[in-house]
Design a protein around this motif. Structure first.
Motif, PDB file in Angstrom:
ATOM      1  N   ARG A 112      -3.556  76.651  17.098  1.00  0.00           N
ATOM      2  CA  ARG A 112      -4.638  77.463  17.537  1.00  0.00           C
ATOM      3  C   ARG A 112      -5.459  78.155  16.749  1.00  0.00           C
ATOM      4  O   ARG A 112      -6.873  78.125  16.518  1.00  0.00           O
ATOM      5  CB  ARG A 112      -4.098  78.534  18.477  1.00  0.00           C
ATOM      6  CG  ARG A 112      -5.441  78.700  19.633  1.00  0.00           C
ATOM      7  CD  ARG A 112      -4.865  79.454  20.782  1.00  0.00           C
ATOM      8  NE  ARG A 112      -4.034  78.651  21.638  1.00  0.00           N
ATOM      9  CZ  ARG A 112      -2.866  79.058  22.381  1.00  0.00           C
ATOM     10  NH1 ARG A 112      -2.572  80.225  21.919  1.00  0.00           N
ATOM     11  NH2 ARG A 112      -2.032  78.366  22.943  1.00  0.00           N
ATOM     12  N   VAL A 113      -4.828  78.698  15.604  1.00  0.00           N
ATOM     13  CA  VAL A 113      -5.418  79.429  14.469  1.00  0.00           C
ATOM     14  C   VAL A 113      -5.923  78.400  13.271  1.00  0.00           C
ATOM     15  O   VAL A 113      -7.013  78.525  12.791  1.00  0.00           O
ATOM     16  CB  VAL A 113      -4.490  80.670  13.954  1.00  0.00           C
ATOM     17  CG1 VAL A 113      -4.820  81.199  12.768  1.00  0.00           C
ATOM     18  CG2 VAL A 113      -3.958  81.563  14.958  1.00  0.00           C
ATOM     19  N   ALA A 114      -4.989  77.765  13.139  1.00  0.00           N
ATOM     20  CA  ALA A 114      -5.306  76.968  11.591  1.00  0.00           C
ATOM     21  C   ALA A 114      -6.244  75.704  11.937  1.00  0.00           C
ATOM     22  O   ALA A 114      -6.981  75.240  11.178  1.00  0.00           O
ATOM     23  CB  ALA A 114      -4.043  76.578  10.930  1.00  0.00           C
ATOM     24  N   ARG A 115      -6.061  75.065  13.179  1.00  0.00           N
ATOM     25  CA  ARG A 115      -6.861  73.849  13.187  1.00  0.00           C
ATOM     26  C   ARG A 115      -8.105  74.192  13.947  1.00  0.00           C
ATOM     27  O   ARG A 115      -9.116  73.430  13.861  1.00  0.00           O
ATOM     28  CB  ARG A 115      -5.945  72.759  14.185  1.00  0.00           C
ATOM     29  CG  ARG A 115      -6.550  71.552  14.607  1.00  0.00           C
ATOM     30  CD  ARG A 115      -5.948  70.791  15.745  1.00  0.00           C
ATOM     31  NE  ARG A 115      -6.114  71.830  16.951  1.00  0.00           N
ATOM     32  CZ  ARG A 115      -5.431  71.260  18.202  1.00  0.00           C
ATOM     33  NH1 ARG A 115      -4.902  70.376  18.403  1.00  0.00           N
ATOM     34  NH2 ARG A 115      -5.796  72.124  19.157  1.00  0.00           N
ATOM     35  N   ASP A 116      -7.751  75.196  14.888  1.00  0.00           N
ATOM     36  CA  ASP A 116      -9.055  75.525  15.662  1.00  0.00           C
ATOM     37  C   ASP A 116      -9.984  76.822  15.058  1.00  0.00           C
ATOM     38  O   ASP A 116     -11.304  77.026  15.573  1.00  0.00           O
ATOM     39  CB  ASP A 116      -8.689  75.826  17.294  1.00  0.00           C
ATOM     40  CG  ASP A 116      -8.227  74.621  17.844  1.00  0.00           C
ATOM     41  OD1 ASP A 116      -8.140  73.592  17.277  1.00  0.00           O
ATOM     42  OD2 ASP A 116      -7.122  74.786  18.757  1.00  0.00           O
ATOM     43  N   ALA A 128      -1.028  75.339   6.400  1.00  0.00           N
ATOM     44  CA  ALA A 128      -2.301  75.587   6.654  1.00  0.00           C
ATOM     45  C   ALA A 128      -2.467  77.216   7.213  1.00  0.00           C
ATOM     46  O   ALA A 128      -3.419  77.975   6.729  1.00  0.00           O
ATOM     47  CB  ALA A 128      -3.119  74.583   7.398  1.00  0.00           C
ATOM     48  N   PHE A 129      -1.521  77.377   8.197  1.00  0.00           N
ATOM     49  CA  PHE A 129      -1.660  78.737   8.789  1.00  0.00           C
ATOM     50  C   PHE A 129      -1.517  79.818   7.652  1.00  0.00           C
ATOM     51  O   PHE A 129      -2.259  80.743   7.716  1.00  0.00           O
ATOM     52  CB  PHE A 129      -0.545  78.647   9.902  1.00  0.00           C
ATOM     53  CG  PHE A 129      -0.291  80.034  10.637  1.00  0.00           C
ATOM     54  CD1 PHE A 129      -1.370  80.462  11.480  1.00  0.00           C
ATOM     55  CD2 PHE A 129       0.774  80.991  10.234  1.00  0.00           C
ATOM     56  CE1 PHE A 129      -1.019  81.528  12.142  1.00  0.00           C
ATOM     57  CE2 PHE A 129       0.893  82.092  10.854  1.00  0.00           C
ATOM     58  CZ  PHE A 129       0.105  82.549  11.922  1.00  0.00           C
ATOM     59  N   GLY A 138       6.140  77.534  19.581  1.00  0.00           N
ATOM     60  CA  GLY A 138       5.151  78.149  18.687  1.00  0.00           C
ATOM     61  C   GLY A 138       4.208  77.220  18.158  1.00  0.00           C
ATOM     62  O   GLY A 138       3.043  77.886  17.297  1.00  0.00           O
ATOM     63  N   LEU A 139       4.466  75.877  18.114  1.00  0.00           N
ATOM     64  CA  LEU A 139       3.677  74.912  17.307  1.00  0.00           C
ATOM     65  C   LEU A 139       2.038  75.253  17.988  1.00  0.00           C
ATOM     66  O   LEU A 139       1.145  75.283  16.992  1.00  0.00           O
ATOM     67  CB  LEU A 139       3.831  73.665  17.830  1.00  0.00           C
ATOM     68  CG  LEU A 139       2.872  72.419  16.986  1.00  0.00           C
ATOM     69  CD1 LEU A 139       2.992  72.513  15.506  1.00  0.00           C
ATOM     70  CD2 LEU A 139       3.678  71.074  17.535  1.00  0.00           C
ATOM     71  N   ARG A 190     -11.835  83.389  11.147  1.00  0.00           N
ATOM     72  CA  ARG A 190     -11.281  82.488  10.292  1.00  0.00           C
ATOM     73  C   ARG A 190     -11.481  80.941  10.416  1.00  0.00           C
ATOM     74  O   ARG A 190     -11.493  80.462  11.759  1.00  0.00           O
ATOM     75  CB  ARG A 190      -9.658  82.672  10.510  1.00  0.00           C
ATOM     76  CG  ARG A 190      -9.049  81.951   9.602  1.00  0.00           C
ATOM     77  CD  ARG A 190      -7.254  81.816   9.871  1.00  0.00           C
ATOM     78  NE  ARG A 190      -6.824  80.569   9.365  1.00  0.00           N
ATOM     79  CZ  ARG A 190      -5.646  80.397   8.798  1.00  0.00           C
ATOM     80  NH1 ARG A 190      -4.905  81.561   8.653  1.00  0.00           N
ATOM     81  NH2 ARG A 190      -5.023  79.187   8.378  1.00  0.00           N
ATOM     82  N   LEU A 191     -12.131  80.262   9.534  1.00  0.00           N
ATOM     83  CA  LEU A 191     -12.435  79.100   9.871  1.00  0.00           C
ATOM     84  C   LEU A 191     -11.294  78.066   9.853  1.00  0.00           C
ATOM     85  O   LEU A 191     -10.250  78.074   8.999  1.00  0.00           O
ATOM     86  CB  LEU A 191     -13.339  78.638   8.587  1.00  0.00           C
ATOM     87  CG  LEU A 191     -14.885  79.562   8.475  1.00  0.00           C
ATOM     88  CD1 LEU A 191     -15.491  79.067   7.222  1.00  0.00           C
ATOM     89  CD2 LEU A 191     -15.537  79.095   9.835  1.00  0.00           C
TER      90      LEU A 191
END
Ligand code: NAD
Length: 520
Positions: free
Chosen positions: A62-66, A24-25, A56-57, A88-89
């Motif tokens: 933080r980016v992909a989920r949030d 996803a990231f 790193g998880l 970024r959504l």
């Protein structure tokens, strides 16, 4: 070649969670949903505290989920280097609604557990495909026609045929392409491995539909992986490669451990031998560290699966060959415990033994098949007054719960105050007054700079004429200034007649500010 818009990953475990997060990231245009039937796991994935620890998880989540807000940053390249980062959504989601999420996906990863069968035919050897079967039935009933199904779980060779049979049975007349895409990440470095893999393996049927599906999956990875590292092979080769790779990694550990036993009886130094062997470019230097042997949820079960597969194909000699890798692993552990008991005058009665490190390796909180469990089990047979456990990442209550579950059948009183086991949330209390300290996980916290600090502690303690030993197959604390790296070095490095003085250790760290042995 189809292009995937929506991915569903079935199984939010050590593999499903991080793999889906990185996909996803790296693919903001793809909607990725991870589903699991375990609501508590999903709840944790949606919270600030994911259910597993991987360096790193959290950043990837933080980016992909949030999602991220639009920001402007200036780099240190001068006034012209102001960079605007777009908003970024979120495109990574977690859910317990397994059917619904499967029905919305055009690519479905099967990332469920595939443990060793515990009872019935093949008990203790064959792979238990129950979770794969059940998830496949759900996929058959819920998936869109034409969805591509990917085996991410490690499975015996020819499982794709079983998956096809289940799909045909539950959804006759609808065609689904099946791919094999085994995961090679190692726990503790999962995010690093996923972001920079040695290779991505995609197995497919060799029909035009199979090859097109493989190409479409390749495109998902090619957004961040060099296409030259993405291998497409036939599906049986892909399934077997994963079992063979794990078996050969474990084999190297058993090989060097067998040499460590010879070293201990001859005066050779296994670290030196390993270094010299590893310089041969045909062999390479990795996975040549002698120690307590391999643990974790995969190596043993995957070798057992390969043994079972070989024997069921009438290849008993092949099965016997791989069985020896497991035998050597068990030998190494019992050898270590015998060594500890021997060094404590042949008895643990009335003594406290401290264990530093309970996870199966460093940088993970995973304790499945941890060598520490075996060591605890063998120590208990010698009736110690206390087995004191500390791990920097494992929650004490989780360790207690796991040990109680694992030892339930023995009927033993396990935990203090009635039993011998106590789990601490700091290493000092765990080691205080211990007759021996066993370092069972190679956490960096147990090495440097703890080493220098404890040396002075040992000096202080020596004058107190207390008794303690530090034994470690990985990297313990030596009064001579060197790390105790291997069992063969234990002879020279075993600490006799010293004690870890809790008070001195604590005050030493406090004066430094941060405590490297602290939980974080
Ligand atoms: P895990 O037990 O951590 O996770 C599996 C998850 O699947 C569990 O949360 C379980 O609740 C869920 N699940 C099972 N059946 C389900 C169903 N029908 N519907 C929804 N959810 C379901 O296992 P893991 O460590 O992530 O391993 C998964 C697979 O990957 C295994 O085959 C393993 O051999 C392989 N693998 C593991 C590693 C590793 O380091 N752990 C590395 C490479 C490959």
């Amino acid at each position: 070649t189809p292009s995937f818009q929506s991915i569903c990953c079935v199984g939010a475990g050590y593999v499903g969670g991080p793999t889906a997060a990185v996909i996803a990231f790296q693919n903001p245009q793809i909607r990725v949903t991870v589903v699991d039937k375990d609501p508590s796991r999903i709840r944790k994935w949606m919270s600030k505290h994911p259910p597993i620890h991987e360096p790193g998880l959290r950043d990837v989540l933080r980016v992909a989920r949030d999602g991220t807000r639009a920001t402007t940053v200036s780099t240190d390249q001068g006034p012209d280097s102001i960079v605007s980062l777009p908003e970024r959504l979120p495109n990574l989601f977690f859910s317990t609604d397994v059917e619904k999420c499967i029905s919305e996906a055009d690519l479905i990863f099967l990332s469920v557990n595939t443990p060793t069968k515990l009872s019935g035919i093949g008990a203790g050897a064959a792979t238990d495909l129950f979770a794969v079967e059940l998830a496949t039935q759900t996929i058959a009933e819920a998936a869109r026609p034409g969805a591509v199904i990917v085996e991410k779980s490690t499975v015996p060779c020819r499982t794709a045929k079983r998956i096809r049979d289940i799909l045909d049975l539950y959804r006759p007349g609808v065609s689904f392409e099946i791919l094999s895409n085994p995961e090679f990440l190692a726990e503790g470095t999962a995010i690093k491995d996923l972001l920079n893999p040695d290779r991505i393996l995609i197995g497919s049927s060799q029909t035009s539909e199979g090859l097109a599906a493989a190409q479409a999956l390749k495109n998902v990875y090619a957004t961040w992986v060099d296409p030259a590292k993405i291998l497409t092979v036939n599906i049986w080769s892909s399934e077997l490669t994963k079992l063979a790779a794990n078996a050969m990694l474990a084999q190297r550990i058993s090989s060097i451990n067998s040499i460590s036993a010879v070293c201990e009886r001859t005066g050779a130094n296994v670290d030196e031998v390993a270094r010299c062997i590893g310089l041969d470019s045909r062999l390479g230097s990795k996975f040549l560290k002698a120690g307590l042997g391999f643990g974790g949820s995969c190596f043993k079960k995957d070798i057992l699966s390969l043994i079972y597969l070989s024997r069921s194909l009438g290849l008993d000699e092949v099965g016997d060959y791989w069985q020896q890798v497991i035998t050597m692993n068990e030998f190494q552990r019992s050898r270590f415990v015998s060594r500890v008991v021997c060094d404590l005058n042949g008895t643990l009665v009335g003594k406290k033994v401290a264990i530093l490190g309970y996870a199966f390796k460093k940088n993970t909180s995973d304790t499945r098949e941890s060598p520490a469990i075996d060591v605890v089990k063998q120590l208990l047979a010698d009736r110690p007054a206390e087995v004191a456990i500390f791990d920097p990442r494992c929650n004490p209550s989780d360790i207690k719960e796991e040990l109680q579950r694992l030892f339930a059948a023995t009927g033993l009183q396990l935990l203090k105050p009635d039993g011998p086991i106590e789990v601490y949330n700091n290493p000092y209390d765990a080691c205080n007054n211990a007759s021996a300290t066993l370092i069972l996980t190679e956490w960096d916290q147990f090495r440097y700079p703890a080493l220098r600090r404890t040396e002075s502690v040992f000096e202080t303690a020596r004058s107190e004429r207390a008794q303690a030993k530090s034994l470690s197959p990985h990297g313990g604390l030596s009064p001579h200034g060197g790390l105790v790296r291997t069992m063969s070095e234990l002879d020279i490095a075993t600490l006799r007649h010293h004690m870890l003085s809790t008070k001195t250790l604590v005050s030493d760290y406090e004066s430094e500010g941060a405590d490297p042995l602290d939980r974080y």
